[in-house]
Design a protein around this motif. Structure first.
Motif, PDB file in Angstrom:
ATOM      1  N   TYR A   1       0.855  -1.185   0.000  1.00 34.07           N
ATOM      2  CA  TYR A   1       0.000   0.000   0.000  1.00 34.07           C
ATOM      3  C   TYR A   1       0.892   1.236   0.000  1.00 34.07           C
ATOM      4  N   GLU A   2       0.679   2.122  -0.975  1.00 37.68           N
ATOM      5  CA  GLU A   2       1.454   3.357  -1.090  1.00 37.68           C
ATOM      6  C   GLU A   2       0.507   4.534  -1.293  1.00 37.68           C
ATOM      7  N   GLU A   3       0.969   5.726  -0.875  1.00 37.83           N
ATOM      8  CA  GLU A   3       0.213   6.978  -1.036  1.00 37.83           C
ATOM      9  C   GLU A   3      -1.214   6.815  -0.510  1.00 37.83           C
ATOM     10  N   VAL A   4      -1.297   6.410   0.734  1.00 38.46           N
ATOM     11  CA  VAL A   4      -2.589   6.171   1.369  1.00 38.46           C
ATOM     12  C   VAL A   4      -3.138   7.505   1.874  1.00 38.46           C
ATOM     13  N   VAL A   5      -4.348   7.844   1.496  1.00 44.08           N
ATOM     14  CA  VAL A   5      -5.001   9.099   1.879  1.00 44.08           C
ATOM     15  C   VAL A   5      -6.368   8.757   2.457  1.00 44.08           C
ATOM     16  N   SER A   6      -6.640   9.270   3.644  1.00 44.73           N
ATOM     17  CA  SER A   6      -7.939   9.060   4.289  1.00 44.73           C
ATOM     18  C   SER A   6      -8.656  10.401   4.393  1.00 44.73           C
TER      19      SER A   6
END
Length: 464
Positions: free
Chosen positions: A121-126
């Motif tokens: 998982y990369e560049e995870v934005v919530s």
């Protein structure tokens, strides 16, 4: 031909003397097929084409089988996301300034259901929404997940005097008066499935936790998740660049699209993509199976064209005019035999096959029709048609060449056969294929009946 000074212009017609009993030419020998250089080159080209087509089909089948096996063995599955906890602190909504403040601490559990694939998982934005109103977003540290592993991910989102529309403020105040406020939590990430050194291309992971209820009283600025842990909707789409967020600017003061509309469009796109994937795999499997069937049928049957032999040429009349315009009168009988080399394929010769004689690329007899017949496995067929041509015009060059050939005692004649054939395997019958046969023979003149000798094996071509 009694005057020696007169040039030879032909051979006089002789009466047709049929011997008693049986076929008149049953005693003539059968000429065996001899291999000429043209025939060898043609056979070599045909063998090369067959081997090339077979190699291409085999390569396609092998590649298709490898892809199918890889897909059946790996079969990547989307990860499972659950929202386990959500706490809200410093929650405040101002109707006068249309602003909202608060801190949301969200806890996820992520499970990888794949037995043979790990996930990166990369560049995870919530991000968090209230209905169609954007509130805040934050970045989450990238992480890797092994096979059948479960990871716990935390995200903290905050908003300080963030502008929200008046309808959103009123709706939050109404929900807060009821004791619960529902939020929508969304996660975007760039994911990659891996198996050792083999990696799938990166894709976009979209997670939506819809209607997460938080217990918040009207006099308190804090609250916790109501109703316990809940599952989230997960979809994997084609890669879409997720913008990097070096700093989080204030949310734009515009109304974002409805969250329900966004997810509905996402779900619809994901369903269509899944349908396209199934259609692509179904088509690929069908093509592979079809190619395997074709290859097996070809390897088992391996249909070969029939072989033709010009067994006999008997000339009863062969005369040419002595002066222009030149014309040629011909009467001959030819014996043509065909052998089916196939051990599993029969050949059906269609009615209306034309056979005629040719001298120097000019047709010198009318086309005789051969009857249709069926040729079984390894079975021979013999035709003995009469070919007639009465005063057929020929070119001046052909007329002069004919006189020279007569003086030399040998004339080369070609026998052509044009027709249609069909292949038969059991009850299955193919469509019509064009059959072209070219046989060559030398006519040598004697005292009585003129005999012809085949010079080369017949050339056989079959096409659509």
């Amino acid at each position: 031909m009694t005057d020696p000074s007169r040039p030879v212009t032909g051979y006089p017609a002789t009466p047709y003397a049929q011997p008693s009993g049986g076929h008149p030419y049953s005693s003539y020998p059968t000429y065996t097929q001899r291999q000429g250089p043209y025939s060898n080159a043609y056979a070599a080209r045909a063998t090369f084409i067959r081997r090339f087509v077979g190699a291409m089909i085999a390569l396609f089948v092998i590649v298709g089988c490898i892809m199918l096996v890889i897909w059946l063995v790996l079969r990547p599955k989307v990860p499972d996301f659950r929202l386990d906890s959500l706490s809200l602190t410093n929650f405040n909504v101002s109707s006068s300034s249309q602003s909202l403040s608060g801190t949301w601490s969200v806890g996820f559990s992520v499970y990888n259901p794949n037995k043979k694939l790990s996930i990166r998982y990369e560049e995870v934005v919530s991000s968090i929404f209230y209905r169609n109103g954007f509130i805040s977003e934050t970045r989450v540290q990238p992480f890797a997940q092994g096979r059948k592993d479960r990871n716990f991910v935390n995200a903290t989102l905050s908003a300080v005097n963030s502008f929200v529309d008046a309808p959103v403020v009123r709706a939050i105040e109404v929900d807060r008066g009821r004791g619960t406020v529902s939020f929508n939590v969304k996660v975007l990430a760039r994911v990659q499935f891996r198996n050792g050194g083999w990696r799938l291309r990166r894709r976009l992971l979209r997670v939506l936790c819809r209607g997460v209820a938080v217990s918040v009283s009207s006099n308190s600025g804090s609250g916790k998740l109501a109703g316990g842990s809940r599952g989230c909707q997960v979809g994997v789409l084609e890669i879409i660049s997720v913008p990097s967020l070096p700093s989080l600017p204030s949310p734009p003061r515009i109304q974002l699209p409805s969250m329900s509309e966004t997810i509905t469009a996402s779900d619809s796109s994901g369903s269509r993509r899944q349908l396209y994937i199934y259609l692509a795999w179904g088509t690929g499997i069908f093509v592979v199976l079809f190619a395997v069937v074709v290859l097996l049928v070809y390897l088992i049957l391996r249909p070969c064209r029939p072989s033709f032999i010009l067994q006999d040429m008997t000339v009863y009349n062969f005369n040419s005019s002595t002066a222009p315009p030149f014309a040629l009168t011909t009467k001959m009988q030819v014996t043509l035999s065909s052998t089916n080399p196939n051990s599993r394929v029969g050949i059906a010769y269609q009615s209306g096959m034309d056979i005629y004689a040719v001298y120097r690329d000019q047709q010198i007899t009318l086309a005789s029709l051969l009857p249709g017949t069926y040729q079984g496995h390894k079975e021979p067929v013999v035709w003995s048609p009469l070919l007639n041509g009465d005063s057929v015009p020929i070119s001046p060059l052909s007329g002069e060449a004919f006189a020279q050939d007569l003086n030399a005692g040998t004339v080369m004649i070609k026998i052509k056969l044009d027709g249609k054939v069909m292949w038969k395997v059991g009850t299955w019958i193919s469509g019509n294929y064009h059959l072209n046969v070219l046989c060559t023979g030398n006519i040598k003149f004697g005292d009585m009946i003129i005999k012809g000798q085949p010079t080369d094996p017949c050339i056989v071509e079959i096409g659509l």
